[in-house]
Design a protein around this motif. Sequence first.
Motif, mmCIF file in Angstrom:
data_model
loop_
_atom_site.group_PDB
_atom_site.id
_atom_site.type_symbol
_atom_site.label_atom_id
_atom_site.label_comp_id
_atom_site.label_asym_id
_atom_site.label_seq_id
_atom_site.Cartn_x
_atom_site.Cartn_y
_atom_site.Cartn_z
ATOM 1 N N ILE A 33 30.636 28.597 39.570
ATOM 2 C CA ILE A 33 29.173 28.559 39.623
ATOM 3 C C ILE A 33 28.650 29.010 38.265
ATOM 4 O O ILE A 33 27.920 28.303 37.586
ATOM 5 N N ASP A 34 29.019 30.214 37.863
ATOM 6 C CA ASP A 34 28.784 30.670 36.495
ATOM 7 C C ASP A 34 30.154 31.018 35.944
ATOM 8 O O ASP A 34 31.054 30.185 35.959
ATOM 9 N N GLU A 222 24.079 23.169 41.409
ATOM 10 C CA GLU A 222 23.065 23.457 40.397
ATOM 11 C C GLU A 222 22.010 24.428 40.934
ATOM 12 O O GLU A 222 21.526 25.298 40.209
ATOM 13 N N ARG A 225 23.403 27.837 40.628
ATOM 14 C CA ARG A 225 23.372 28.293 39.231
ATOM 15 C C ARG A 225 21.968 28.743 38.836
ATOM 16 O O ARG A 225 21.800 29.747 38.129
ATOM 17 N N ARG A 236 24.210 32.673 32.169
ATOM 18 C CA ARG A 236 24.949 31.558 32.708
ATOM 19 C C ARG A 236 25.656 30.807 31.593
ATOM 20 O O ARG A 236 25.078 30.528 30.547
ATOM 21 N N ARG A 238 26.654 27.621 31.310
ATOM 22 C CA ARG A 238 26.239 26.276 30.963
ATOM 23 C C ARG A 238 24.967 26.335 30.123
ATOM 24 O O ARG A 238 24.077 27.142 30.351
#
Length: 405
Positions: A33-34, A222, A225, A236, A238
């Motif tokens: 997720i992270d 998403e 996140r 995070r 991403r």
Amino acid sequence: MTLIPVPTAAIIIVAAGSGTRLGATAPKAFVGIDERSVLRHALDGVFAASPAQVIVVAPAGHEGDAESELLAAAGDRSDLGRVVVGGETRQQSVAAGLRALWGDITTVLVHDAARALTPPTQIDAVAEAVTADTGVIPVLPVIDTIKRVDEERIVAAVDRSELAAAQTPQGFPRALLESAYALADDVEYTDDAALFAAAGHPVRHITGSARAFKITTADDLERARQLLADMPGTVRPRGHHGIPGIAAIPRIGIGTDVHAFGGEGNLWLAGLEWPGEPALSGHSDGDAVAHAIVDALLGAAGLGDIGQHFGTSHPEYADAHADVFLSRTRELLGEAGYVIGNVSVQFQGNRPRFSSRRAEAEEALSAALGGAAVSVSATTTDGLGFTGRGEGIAVTAVALVLPQS
């Protein structure tokens, strides 16, 4: 050490799903997720709740990964945790968890790992609401307009006041749940509450939480996140530009490894076999170059170290070579939202003579890392230290990883 009383409640975490609808290359529970996986977030919530026996039901072949996540989340409650292998269906997986219960357990909670952000307060509320003859599930009201359909045709509206969306964990008295499973035979039920009710036992509901949604699709992932990114202090991996507090920057890690000569067979180093050279000793093939790279990459991404993911508690990696370690590490980084920038590694030792095979080694290591740039160099220590005496090899690696955009 803090002594923890033997609990009377247990929570079975079902983490054996394939993740097909998520579009992931790994089982859903091990997708990031992270910087933490779906399973790790679920376990963090479980261990933040009141003490309970924790049984993780993992897909076959991923027991070691599940064990690592369990130990990382458990802290001083590690004695309460256990990993078992799941079955082909969810029902078979829960049955495997039931067989692992301690004798003192009287209340059983069944929880989907995919509901990774379930608040600890919801877990405790379910456990406290179970009685000797009644099961409990958390639910949320259905707020969308619901229609009954026949292929493309709308048949009728459905009264949503009579509907609720079920969540987990679902809690039950142990004895009645076990007897209900014994009666289920080959009938597959939608969830444990349906199985429990089919055996003639009542189920009541309590109010659930919007954070206990199930991660099934990429959009769900998403959403998770975004929720984590909005929490204070969360960074995070991403790169989502424009979100306050999110740092989409490259990260650097360093890894070291040392192995003594004394293994069996030929030497494996930098992803290559070296016939006639003495082998390095180790849990796998002793490839200190590959192992240092793994540590550097994991460290850069904040994913722990090689012992956590590939150590002696993971017998599936015994005798594995560099390509196995490196490709799996690349998968772990991808699941956590990172791509590999480049790797630079140097080993110290009097043997083997490396220069003639440098390009071959760099090509092999790069291929295992999905084409990332890898440079390898070697040096001696002028006869100093254990490497100079020819007792083994020492390696240092530096890795750059980048958030996926």
